[in-house]
Design an enzyme around this catalytic site. Sequence first.
Site, PDB file in Angstrom:
ATOM      1  N   GLU A 197       8.328   1.328  11.884  1.00  0.00           N
ATOM      2  CA  GLU A 197       9.461   2.266  11.866  1.00  0.00           C
ATOM      3  C   GLU A 197       8.841   3.646  11.863  1.00  0.00           C
ATOM      4  OE1 GLU A 197      11.702   4.938  11.239  1.00  0.00           O
ATOM      5  OE2 GLU A 197      11.902   4.313   9.138  1.00  0.00           O
ATOM      6  N   LYS A 223       0.862  -1.176   0.000  1.00  0.00           N
ATOM      7  CA  LYS A 223       0.000   0.000   0.000  1.00  0.00           C
ATOM      8  C   LYS A 223       0.901   1.229   0.000  1.00  0.00           C
ATOM      9  CE  LYS A 223      -1.764   2.968   2.112  1.00  0.00           C
ATOM     10  NZ  LYS A 223      -1.719   4.471   1.894  1.00  0.00           N
ATOM     11  N   CYS A 264      12.785  10.707   8.826  1.00  0.00           N
ATOM     12  CA  CYS A 264      12.485  10.309  10.203  1.00  0.00           C
ATOM     13  C   CYS A 264      13.692  10.444  11.115  1.00  0.00           C
ATOM     14  CB  CYS A 264      11.927   8.896  10.237  1.00  0.00           C
ATOM     15  SG  CYS A 264      12.959   7.683   9.402  1.00  0.00           S
ATOM     16  N   GLU A 289       7.813  16.430  15.959  1.00  0.00           N
ATOM     17  CA  GLU A 289       8.454  16.132  14.680  1.00  0.00           C
ATOM     18  C   GLU A 289       7.837  17.029  13.606  1.00  0.00           C
ATOM     19  OE1 GLU A 289       9.784  12.195  12.212  1.00  0.00           O
ATOM     20  OE2 GLU A 289       7.714  12.257  12.906  1.00  0.00           O
TER      21      GLU A 289
END
Length: 502
Positions: free
Chosen positions: A269, A193, A303, A400
């Site tokens: 993750e 996906k 990330c 973040e």
Amino acid sequence: MAQPVTINIAATGRKITVPTGLFINNEFVPSIDSQDTIQCINPATEEVICSVVAGSEKDIDVAVAAARKAYKTTWGKNVTGWERSRLLNKLADLIERDAQELAELETLNNGKPVKIARDFDIGDSVQCLRYYAGFADKIVGQSIEVDNKTKMAFTRHDPIGVCGQIIPWNYPINMWSWKVAPALACGCTVVMKPSEITPLTALKLSELIIEAGFPPGVVNTVPSLGSVGGAALSSHMDVDKVAFTGSTVTGRRIMEAAAKSNLKKVTLELGGKSPHIVFESADLDQAANWTGLGILYNTGQDCTAGSRLFVQDTIYDKFINILVEKFKQLKVTNGFDEEAGAGPVVSKMQYDKIFSYIEGGKQQGAKAVLGGEKRPGKGYFVDPTIFVDVKPDMKIARDEIFGPVLAVAKFSTEEEAIALANDTSYGLGAGLHSNDASQCMRVSQALEAGTVWVNQYNLLNNNVPFGGKKQSGRELGSYALEEYTSVKAVHWNYGEKLDWPL
């Protein structure tokens, strides 16, 4: 069949034919019950590139059934490790052959510079496929002594089965390879996906799955909204494992859905708010270069972005001056510009999110010594931004941002730097710069992160595990194979006779 589209790349004159259907059983097909489509946007121009079929929950069911059939018949335990290795190497060869075309398509849909997409993302993806191809015929168990006269035991590492793979938009090709390579090497089948923002290269790579010779159903690709396709995979009763790269919020939802369905295995993750520490003994010019790579690579959409910088007070002013000049040298422009070091951020949503944090930083009292202003004209461009006088409780220091925004603070002692660095709910990456070897060892051990860089930042290797602690996950290296296998213990009696009744 869903009809492909031809995309004209104005900057290079290349014409790329891209499939627009769902890739199931080695065919591109329409949705079985939906007319919905996903618009793909060029973030450098804000123009629509094309539309692709948006998969539904029922389409996920069809793709999972195809993956299950392949697992039981032509893949899984029905194919040798050597054959899996051969096909993975063939796929790597085809991606390497088409690297320029794939890079241009990636740039069009994602925004990153062509040279970075080609030389780094795709180059690393080819290496990743070849790395795991080498493991495909080397997945071994143990022979275990039980009783040498009558019994023995051994273990098998069987493929875990059908895997749902949910990948993000920041590294579409790279994340595709990180998920597909270990899964196929172990004998698993895949329902991919891709992000609804950047589905084009996943569809193009699906063509190469056919050309490489993989049997139908081994890899299936279903572009869809995360709330539809991602949710369906996470809760599907016939999916054995879900791997996800993305936000912590979504990761929690996936883990919850997995637990409430069939308790499928989950690999996450997730996000990061990584610290980057510069001590007074460091090579300041090199530390500034690595700091730039840490927060500006991929326009900060990373990330592991080193978004919190801590600089020792004795060198603080000098280092900030060096850093500002370094950041000014980066050219942020259309990714088809050969001089581009960074492109636009991926979407209007991401652009607005980044500037909401920039405005919030100003309102909370941080000082922008570089950047922080919107450009006129089209394109989701965000210039490198440095905030100083950042306090630990400011949102730009806690959240973040996923953009080229650096929050800088000073420290006095090593102990203070470690405390500041570890003051976060994330634990994905961290970096430090020092020419004191003992200090490097002490601090690298004290930092609460799964990946620590010493006198460098943001560079990864396929043979080294990558991931984190706290709210961050792990993959790559030989450790990733454990995420796609299930250990079976076989107890073999060849000499003991059982008396009955008990």
